[in-house]
Write an enzyme that holds these catalytic residues in place. Structure first.
Site, PDB file in Angstrom:
ATOM      1  N   ARG A  53      -2.175  -4.954  -1.760  1.00 51.57           N
ATOM      2  CA  ARG A  53      -0.991  -4.547  -2.520  1.00 51.57           C
ATOM      3  C   ARG A  53       0.306  -4.771  -1.742  1.00 51.57           C
ATOM      4  O   ARG A  53       1.378  -4.822  -2.332  1.00 51.57           O
ATOM      5  CB  ARG A  53      -1.148  -3.102  -2.995  1.00 51.57           C
ATOM      6  N   GLU A 103      -9.427   5.971   6.119  1.00 50.04           N
ATOM      7  CA  GLU A 103      -9.905   7.296   5.721  1.00 50.04           C
ATOM      8  C   GLU A 103     -11.320   7.313   5.174  1.00 50.04           C
ATOM      9  O   GLU A 103     -11.969   8.350   5.139  1.00 50.04           O
ATOM     10  CB  GLU A 103      -8.941   7.945   4.725  1.00 50.04           C
TER      11      GLU A 103
END
Length: 206
Positions: free
Chosen positions: A94, A131
């Site tokens: 992105r 994460e």
């Protein structure tokens, strides 16, 4: 390796996208100026994606809103121009969406940082943790000339692992990271600590 900026140069930006903030209109002289936009209205919260317990911030509504997208790119361009950036470095995937639009508007080269197995020529590689897993970023060795002032852009700052890897790649090529820009920052995950000493801007902070 080019040294990092001093901690005093770090900028803590919360939500700079508010109805009272005027458009900067930086970039090309003919760039279209758009009114300030509340970007939170264009970011969707999706629970339990990509894994249970994770609240995913979805920017596809923002991408589908021309005014919100134009405003976002304009704010990132304003920050990049203030740092006198000479190249825009985008993180897959992105970061490509915003970075290529910035590079076009500002008339600067765009450098893609890609996932493993995507770049065909000689490259630098940095492995990192995020994460919910492990990954790696690659950059072509000839993507930046020594001393190039590089502005790194991505959609999200979370744990900071991806951003840290990006700064390492730029510096492996002897470039200078002048700043990093993000659309969203998840402050509770503490990603800024991983890139302490660099100038940072985030448009929306949760």
């Amino acid at each position: 390796m080019v040294p990092k900026r001093s901690p005093g140069a770090v900028r803590r930006a919360g939500v700079s996208a508010s109805p009272d903030v005027p458009s900067t209109g930086w970039g090309r002289p003919d760039a279209v100026q758009s009114p300030a936009v509340d970007l939170r209205r264009s970011i969707r919260a999706v629970p339990d994606f990509p894994e249970e317990g994770i609240l995913f911030r979805d920017i596809t509504p923002l991408l589908g809103d021309p005014a919100a997208f134009r405003y976002t790119v304009g704010e990132l361009c304003a920050h990049a121009e203030a740092t006198e950036a000479a190249a825009i470095v985008g993180i897959e995937s992105r970061g490509f969406v915003f970075g290529t639009a910035m590079a076009d508007r500002m008339g600067l080269p765009f450098v893609p940082l890609r996932k493993p197995g995507k770049l065909p020529a000689a490259r630098f590689s940095v492995a990192y943790s995020l994460e919910y897993g492990e990954s790696q970023l690659d950059m072509h060795r000839d993507a930046l000339s020594a001393g190039t002032r590089a502005y790194i852009v991505d959609d999200l700052l979370a744990t900071g692992g991806t951003a840290e890897a990006a700064t390492k790649l730029v510096e492996m090529a002897m470039g200078e990271v002048v700043a990093l820009g993000f659309v969203i920052e998840l402050a509770e995950l503490g990603g800024r600590a991983r890139i302490e000493g660099y100038e940072i801007m985030s448009l929306v902070c949760y």
